[in-house]
Every structure is written in structure tokens, then in C-alpha cells.
Write a protein that holds these residues in place. Sequence first.
Motif, short mmCIF file in Angstrom:
data_model
loop_
_atom_site.label_atom_id
_atom_site.label_comp_id
_atom_site.label_asym_id
_atom_site.label_seq_id
_atom_site.Cartn_x
_atom_site.Cartn_y
_atom_site.Cartn_z
N SER A 193 0.86 -1.18 0.00
CA SER A 193 0.00 0.00 0.00
C SER A 193 0.89 1.23 0.00
O SER A 193 2.10 1.14 0.21
CB SER A 193 -0.93 0.00 1.23
N ARG A 194 0.28 2.36 -0.25
CA ARG A 194 1.05 3.60 -0.24
C ARG A 194 0.19 4.73 0.30
O ARG A 194 -1.03 4.71 0.19
CB ARG A 194 1.57 3.93 -1.63
N ASP A 195 0.89 5.70 0.87
CA ASP A 195 0.26 6.91 1.35
C ASP A 195 1.07 8.06 0.75
O ASP A 195 2.10 8.46 1.31
CB ASP A 195 0.26 6.96 2.88
N LYS A 213 2.01 10.99 2.86
CA LYS A 213 3.13 10.80 3.77
C LYS A 213 4.42 10.43 3.05
O LYS A 213 5.45 10.19 3.68
CB LYS A 213 2.79 9.71 4.80
#
Length: 124
Positions: A71-73, A76
Motif C-alpha cells: 500500500s502507499r500513502d 506521507k
Amino acid sequence: QSQLVESGGGLVQPGGSLRLSCAASGFTLNAYAIAWFRQAPGKEREGVSCISSSGSRTTYADFVKGRFTISRDNAKNAVYLQMNSLKPEDTAIYYCAARSGPLCDKASVMFGSWGQGTQVTVSS
């Protein structure tokens, strides 16, 4: 200076979980596809998982499907690898790598930026 930094590795018992993080400094990850690779002692580096720049597409190696989640944000500037049901054969140094552009690629040579790696050891 642009760099990727992995964290979250460690020693875990079989069946346990770890969450790896890949943080970027000096550049913005939202323009890059990000992959996780791993290399065990005496073995070649192999691709584990990849996520497109938008996060809409993910790929997994057969040996981690159903156990790992990438997953990625982008807010952030980080990418994560949640690893569940870990097995001793998952023991390796795990690297994150960035490829300029939206899409993943299976070839490690297509990834121009690499972190220093984080050690994952699965053992009782």
C-alpha cells in the motif's frame, strides 16, 4: 539528496507479521511506481510486490499472494508492505525501489532508486 529508507524489519516467529515501510526524502513518491524486492543469502534478488504511482494497481509474486499487502500513502510520501503468515523462507533483506512513471515493471533494472534494505528473519 534523494534517497529511499526502509524500516520495520526484524526477527519474527513463523506465522507472525511485520510491516515494512519505505520512506522517501528529496523527491516525491507520487510520480513513481514502487516495488519491494528481496534477496536471501546465496540467492538472486527477486521481486515481491509492486504498486503503481496512484496506488490503483498492485502486483504480487506467487509466493506471497494472500499473505503480503502493498500500500502507499502519497501524502506521507511512503509505501508499506504488510507481511502476514510469515515463513522461514521469507527470510531475506527486503529492498524498496522506485521507478519513474506510473506503472510497475517486473525487471529490477527498470528501477533507478533503491534503499539500503532491511533485514527480515523468520525463525523460531
